[in-house]
Design a protein around this motif. Structure first.
Motif, PDB file in Angstrom:
ATOM      1  N   THR A  98     -20.242 -10.999 -34.575  1.00 45.56           N
ATOM      2  CA  THR A  98     -21.240 -10.186 -33.876  1.00 45.56           C
ATOM      3  C   THR A  98     -22.323 -11.063 -33.251  1.00 45.56           C
ATOM      4  N   GLU A 149     -17.288 -11.001 -39.947  1.00 45.35           N
ATOM      5  CA  GLU A 149     -17.645  -9.955 -38.985  1.00 45.35           C
ATOM      6  C   GLU A 149     -19.054 -10.183 -38.446  1.00 45.35           C
ATOM      7  N   MET A 150     -19.967 -10.578 -39.333  1.00 48.14           N
ATOM      8  CA  MET A 150     -21.347 -10.814 -38.925  1.00 48.14           C
ATOM      9  C   MET A 150     -21.448 -11.988 -37.955  1.00 48.14           C
ATOM     10  N   THR A 172     -14.000  -9.563 -49.943  1.00 44.67           N
ATOM     11  CA  THR A 172     -14.739  -8.528 -49.211  1.00 44.67           C
ATOM     12  C   THR A 172     -16.006  -9.100 -48.591  1.00 44.67           C
ATOM     13  N   VAL A 173     -16.737  -9.903 -49.365  1.00 47.52           N
ATOM     14  CA  VAL A 173     -17.954 -10.526 -48.835  1.00 47.52           C
ATOM     15  C   VAL A 173     -17.602 -11.506 -47.720  1.00 47.52           C
ATOM     16  N   THR A 174     -16.518 -12.253 -47.906  1.00 47.50           N
ATOM     17  CA  THR A 174     -16.089 -13.200 -46.875  1.00 47.50           C
ATOM     18  C   THR A 174     -15.795 -12.483 -45.567  1.00 47.50           C
ATOM     19  N   LYS A 205     -17.064  -9.704 -44.537  1.00 48.42           N
ATOM     20  CA  LYS A 205     -18.325  -9.253 -43.950  1.00 48.42           C
ATOM     21  C   LYS A 205     -19.037 -10.403 -43.234  1.00 48.42           C
ATOM     22  N   GLU A 227     -27.433 -10.138 -46.491  1.00 50.20           N
ATOM     23  CA  GLU A 227     -27.106  -8.712 -46.447  1.00 50.20           C
ATOM     24  C   GLU A 227     -25.619  -8.465 -46.691  1.00 50.20           C
ATOM     25  N   ALA A 228     -24.777  -9.431 -46.318  1.00 49.47           N
ATOM     26  CA  ALA A 228     -23.336  -9.279 -46.519  1.00 49.47           C
ATOM     27  C   ALA A 228     -22.930  -9.488 -47.970  1.00 49.47           C
TER      28      ALA A 228
END
Length: 232
Positions: free
Chosen positions: A74, A70-71, A63-65, A67, A132-133
């Protein structure tokens, strides 16, 4: 006739040995350096997730990976610049003083990621976004330059000129002239990427602006040893 040829060959060989014995040389060192502005950086990250089961720990790390991916997307960082360099799962034990035995508390899933950045202005946002992720550890960014090889060659060129100047000065002091270079070798390797030091927040701690980083120039040093001939 055979005796005459033998005498001539012996004279030629003796002349060559004599000439070689009269060869005078001087050995000197030379140093040089150059610098170049960094234009890229590498950031190492560690994701550590603990849970009661292997599946749950792996899912939390995944899940953290996701995020982080995705970050970085962005921020406009290409997907091929983000790599998972390691992944592991291990049991998490603790020592029970009453029973004097180890007890299984659960499992720890760990992932290591590396992000290569080609725009240093994105470093602050990348590090803050990773935290933050849910990333547990972010190593200091490692600075590098696409002109690393050229910078090192400039340092080598400066070292060669320094060695020649040193040899010429010594030859002049000895009342001789500097001849051809007979041998040259390097005593150094290109410098590894350098860690980047973090600067203070551009504004107050309450500011939402990302931190900035001090992108100091990268320095490259070279040392050579050269052997020159001394002539009259």
């Amino acid at each position: 006739m055979r005796t005459t040829l033998s005498i001539v060959a012996l004279l030629i060989l003796s002349s060559a040995v004599l000439a070689q014995g009269e060869l005078r040389t001087i050995t000197v060192n030379g140093t040089g350096s150059s610098s170049v502005a960094p234009d890229r950086a590498s950031v190492q990250m560690s994701i550590i997730a603990r849970s009661a089961t292997v599946a749950a720990a792996q899912e939390a790390a995944a899940t953290v990976t996701a995020k982080v991916l995705e970050m970085t997307s962005t921020l406009g960082i290409d997907r091929d610049r983000v790599d998972t360099t390691g992944s592991s799962v291990r049991p998490d034990y603790r020592w029970n003083r009453e029973t004097e035995e180890q007890e299984l508390r659960g499992y720890i899933a760990q992932r290591q990621m590396r992000v290569d950045v080609r725009d240093l202005d994105k470093l602050g946002a990348l590090v803050e976004g990773a935290v933050e992720a849910g990333v547990n550890q972010v190593s200091p960014p490692q600075l590098d330059s696409s002109k690393r090889r050229d910078a090192y060659r400039e340092a080598l060129d400066a070292a060669a000129k320094d060695a020649q100047a040193n040899a010429a000065q010594l030859a002049q002091s000895l009342g001789a002239k500097l001849g051809d270079v007979l041998q040259i070798s390097t005593l150094s390797q290109p410098n590894p990427p350098a860690p980047m030091m973090r600067m203070a927040m551009a504004e107050s701690m309450e500011s939402s602006a990302p931190e900035t980083y001090n992108a100091a120039n990268l320095n490259f040093d070279a040392t050579i040893t050269a052997v020159f001939e001394l002539v009259e």
